[in-house]
Design an enzyme around this catalytic site. Structure first.
Site, PDB file in Angstrom:
ATOM      1  N   HIS A 141       0.644  -0.892   0.072  1.00 57.46           N
ATOM      2  CA  HIS A 141       0.314  -0.090  -0.220  1.00 57.46           C
ATOM      3  C   HIS A 141       0.797   1.224   0.210  1.00 57.46           C
ATOM      4  O   HIS A 141       1.962   1.052   0.556  1.00 57.46           O
ATOM      5  CB  HIS A 141      -0.990  -0.170   1.317  1.00 57.46           C
ATOM      6  CG  HIS A 141      -2.099  -0.905   1.746  1.00 57.46           C
ATOM      7  ND1 HIS A 141      -3.368  -0.626   1.024  1.00 57.46           N
ATOM      8  CD2 HIS A 141      -2.018  -2.397   1.318  1.00 57.46           C
ATOM      9  CE1 HIS A 141      -4.721  -2.365   0.716  1.00 57.46           C
ATOM     10  NE2 HIS A 141      -3.423  -2.828   0.675  1.00 57.46           N
ATOM     11  N   HIS A 190      -9.689   3.009  -5.382  1.00 52.49           N
ATOM     12  CA  HIS A 190      -9.405   1.471  -4.027  1.00 52.49           C
ATOM     13  C   HIS A 190      -9.586   2.155  -3.163  1.00 52.49           C
ATOM     14  O   HIS A 190      -8.145   3.127  -2.198  1.00 52.49           O
ATOM     15  CB  HIS A 190      -8.465   0.854  -4.606  1.00 52.49           C
ATOM     16  CG  HIS A 190      -7.441  -0.308  -3.290  1.00 52.49           C
ATOM     17  ND1 HIS A 190      -8.435  -1.601  -3.279  1.00 52.49           N
ATOM     18  CD2 HIS A 190      -6.790  -0.677  -2.468  1.00 52.49           C
ATOM     19  CE1 HIS A 190      -8.176  -1.926  -2.829  1.00 52.49           C
ATOM     20  NE2 HIS A 190      -7.346  -1.747  -1.750  1.00 52.49           N
TER      21      HIS A 190
END
Length: 147
Positions: A11, A33
């Site tokens: 991430h 997202h």
């Protein structure tokens, strides 16, 4: 249109994403997202970061369609015999428009084989219409008149 896809491993946080987008400087950013509130914060930060540019930043919901419009001018370069003389303002330039990759060129048909791997050809066509009847009668009568 070309779509470039970059997959992030793991991430990226807000700072990493902002730095990455600053380097790319894309005309459109679509955040797809993440948790809605966090994406909203990131969108606000990016809107401030890209405020001096014409960057569109979108956060569509799942399955929501996104439409993007791209304004681009197409330009064709005149080459070969057509490029030997600069046309006057309003003068028509006539030739073949050839696209190769993302470039457009206008050339005379006789230059096509010089500047490309294309060729021209002429097609001649003859139409035959079957007809019977009056021609036989007329030619028979003309034959009688001249005999």
């Amino acid at each position: 249109m070309q779509v470039h896809y970059i997959s992030f491993s793991a991430h990226a946080d807000s700072a990493q994403t902002s730095a990455f987008l600053e380097e790319l400087n894309p005309p459109n950013i679509i955040l797809v997202h993440g948790e809605a509130n966090e994406m909203g914060r990131l969108k606000q930060k990016l809107m401030t970061q890209f405020a001096d540019r014409n960057t569109k930043i979108l956060t569509p919901k799942n399955c929501q369609s996104v439409e993007m419009y791209f304004n681009s001018q197409k330009m064709a370069k005149t080459i070969g015999k057509l490029a030997e003389k600069t046309p006057e303002v309003g003068e028509t330039v006539s030739g073949l428009l050839v696209k190769k990759g993302f470039t457009y060129q206008i050339m005379a048909p006789e230059d096509l084989h010089v500047f490309s791997q294309l060729t021209t050809t002429n097609v001649t066509q003859r139409i035959t219409i079957p007809y019977s009847g009056a021609f036989n009668v007329i030619s028979h009568r003309l034959k009688q008149i001249y005999e």
